[in-house]
Design an enzyme around this catalytic site. Structure first.
Site, mmCIF file in Angstrom:
data_model
loop_
_atom_site.group_PDB
_atom_site.id
_atom_site.type_symbol
_atom_site.label_atom_id
_atom_site.label_comp_id
_atom_site.label_asym_id
_atom_site.label_seq_id
_atom_site.Cartn_x
_atom_site.Cartn_y
_atom_site.Cartn_z
ATOM 1 N N PRO A 86 0.673 -1.203 0.029
ATOM 2 C CA PRO A 86 -0.045 0.216 -0.076
ATOM 3 C C PRO A 86 0.931 1.347 -0.058
ATOM 4 O O PRO A 86 0.526 2.347 -0.566
ATOM 5 C CB PRO A 86 -0.789 -0.211 1.256
ATOM 6 C CG PRO A 86 -0.648 -1.502 1.680
ATOM 7 C CD PRO A 86 0.611 -1.981 1.313
ATOM 8 N N GLU A 113 2.513 -6.540 8.453
ATOM 9 C CA GLU A 113 2.816 -5.154 8.563
ATOM 10 C C GLU A 113 3.861 -4.969 7.311
ATOM 11 O O GLU A 113 4.135 -3.650 7.073
ATOM 12 C CB GLU A 113 3.382 -4.645 9.735
ATOM 13 C CG GLU A 113 2.332 -4.629 10.857
ATOM 14 C CD GLU A 113 0.936 -4.348 10.504
ATOM 15 O OE1 GLU A 113 -0.157 -4.846 10.544
ATOM 16 O OE2 GLU A 113 0.767 -3.058 10.026
ATOM 17 N N ARG A 155 -0.691 -9.487 -20.972
ATOM 18 C CA ARG A 155 -1.537 -9.280 -22.093
ATOM 19 C C ARG A 155 -0.843 -8.530 -23.080
ATOM 20 O O ARG A 155 -1.329 -8.279 -24.173
ATOM 21 C CB ARG A 155 -2.985 -8.623 -21.521
ATOM 22 C CG ARG A 155 -2.875 -7.151 -20.897
ATOM 23 C CD ARG A 155 -4.177 -6.971 -20.492
ATOM 24 N NE ARG A 155 -5.108 -6.580 -21.563
ATOM 25 C CZ ARG A 155 -5.189 -5.201 -22.270
ATOM 26 N NH1 ARG A 155 -4.100 -4.501 -21.702
ATOM 27 N NH2 ARG A 155 -5.899 -5.011 -23.085
ATOM 28 N N ASP A 170 -6.134 0.391 -25.576
ATOM 29 C CA ASP A 170 -6.801 0.188 -24.412
ATOM 30 C C ASP A 170 -7.185 1.425 -23.736
ATOM 31 O O ASP A 170 -6.899 2.771 -24.205
ATOM 32 C CB ASP A 170 -5.721 0.067 -23.600
ATOM 33 C CG ASP A 170 -5.457 -1.583 -23.382
ATOM 34 O OD1 ASP A 170 -4.606 -1.965 -22.629
ATOM 35 O OD2 ASP A 170 -6.386 -2.246 -23.887
HETATM 36 C C1 LIG Z 1 4.669 -5.566 1.653
HETATM 37 O O1 LIG Z 1 4.043 -5.188 2.314
HETATM 38 C C2 LIG Z 1 2.485 -5.513 2.622
HETATM 39 C C3 LIG Z 1 1.878 -5.278 3.954
HETATM 40 C C4 LIG Z 1 0.458 -5.260 3.845
HETATM 41 C C5 LIG Z 1 -0.321 -5.602 2.707
HETATM 42 C C6 LIG Z 1 0.463 -5.927 1.559
HETATM 43 C C7 LIG Z 1 -0.082 -6.332 0.389
HETATM 44 O O2 LIG Z 1 -0.220 -5.042 -0.834
HETATM 45 C C8 LIG Z 1 -1.331 -4.392 -0.437
HETATM 46 O O3 LIG Z 1 -2.013 -4.415 0.493
HETATM 47 C C9 LIG Z 1 -1.630 -3.410 -1.690
HETATM 48 C C10 LIG Z 1 -0.803 -3.302 -2.768
HETATM 49 N N1 LIG Z 1 -1.293 -2.068 -3.378
HETATM 50 N N2 LIG Z 1 -2.423 -1.595 -2.964
HETATM 51 C C11 LIG Z 1 -2.399 -2.332 -1.468
HETATM 52 C C12 LIG Z 1 1.921 -5.759 1.505
#
Ligand SMILES: COc1cccc(COC(=O)c2cn[nH]c2)c1
Length: 240
Positions: A86, A113, A155, A170
């Site tokens: 995220p 986390e 793709r 696209d």
């Molecule tokens: C690498 O650390 C973490 C921690 C928590 C969740 C995640 C998974 O990715 C997402 O949640 C995400 C990806 N793009 N938007 C949301 C990865």
């Protein structure tokens, strides 16, 4: 292109072997390897996470396990390492286009986390590492984000899509959202196909489609309109 994915839930990546992507793998257009991170643990509990330094909620994925796994998966071949998170830079169609030219992509699926930052820092010393987000929400792990990104990239590879022209046309390729699409029957539940699309007047059809795309983009994604270079909108477009 070779794609490797390291995850504690290999089963989550099974859909990559279905349908279009599955056929691309069978046709040898792309190679896929999915690896279980726990194969590189050495303790009876196969621990992949630990408490965060500095305190706070949740757990952090351990650097040693990731280091052994990525060293094994990467070998000596150059690759781009991708970590869905995220906290990443936005993954866009432009990212997919850029990655479609890569020889090799390795995806590290984080959970909890996140992954100890030193994993990204250590590999960034010897290869491109991208921490990318597929959207402003939090998933439980990176696996679903990998499904999204692999589909968006594969793709675009030559030979994968039946009609390659659609990859160029696209959404986003001209900076606008796609407008509405219609097929038979001409009338359905009291709703008719717009006459212009059945007129055979290709100039009028192209104008109508661009107007619908501009209208939709202005309504749903004004940020995309603002991002358009000036020359992208002609005099007639400026009505939106
Ligand atoms: C690498 O650390 C973490 C921690 C928590 C969740 C995640 C998974 O990715 C997402 O949640 C995400 C990806 N793009 N938007 C949301 C990865």
């Amino acid at each position: 292109m070779r794609i490797d994915v390291v995850t504690i839930f290999p089963g989550y990546l099974a859909p990559l072997r279905e349908a279009l992507l599955g056929r691309a793998i069978e046709a040898g257009l792309v190679e896929l390897g999915v690896h279980d991170l726990r194969d590189w643990t050495h303790d009876v509990h196969q621990a992949v996470d630990d408490s965060p330094y500095g305190g706070g909620p949740g757990m952090v994925m351990r650097p040693q396990v990731w280091g052994e796994a990525l060293d094994a998966v990467l070998g000596d071949a150059p690759a781009r390492l991708v970590v869905p998170t995220p906290a990443g830079r936005p993954f866009t169609q432009a990212t997919a286009q850029a990655w479609a030219g890569e020889e090799r992509l390795v995806f590290a699926c984080g959970r909890y986390e996140g992954i100890d930052q030193r994993v990204v820092d250590a590999y960034a010393q010897r290869m491109p590492v991208d921490e990318v987000s597929i959207g402003d929400y939090v998933l439980v792990g990176g696996e679903v984000a990998v499904l999204v990104m692999v589909e968006a990239v594969v793709r675009l590879l030559p030979g994968v899509l039946g009609n390659p022209v659609s990859a160029q046309e696209d959404s986003f390729s001209d900076g606008l959202l796609e407008g509405p699409a219609y097929t038979r029957p001409v009338s359905w539940r009291g709703l008719d196909v717009p006459d212009v699309l059945r007129s055979g007047n290709h100039a009028a059809i192209a104008r109508w489609r661009r107007d619908r795309a501009l209208e939709r983009t202005a309504a749903r994604r004004p940020d995309l309109l603002d991002a358009l270079p000036d020359h992208a909108l002609d005099r007639t477009d400026r009505a939106f």
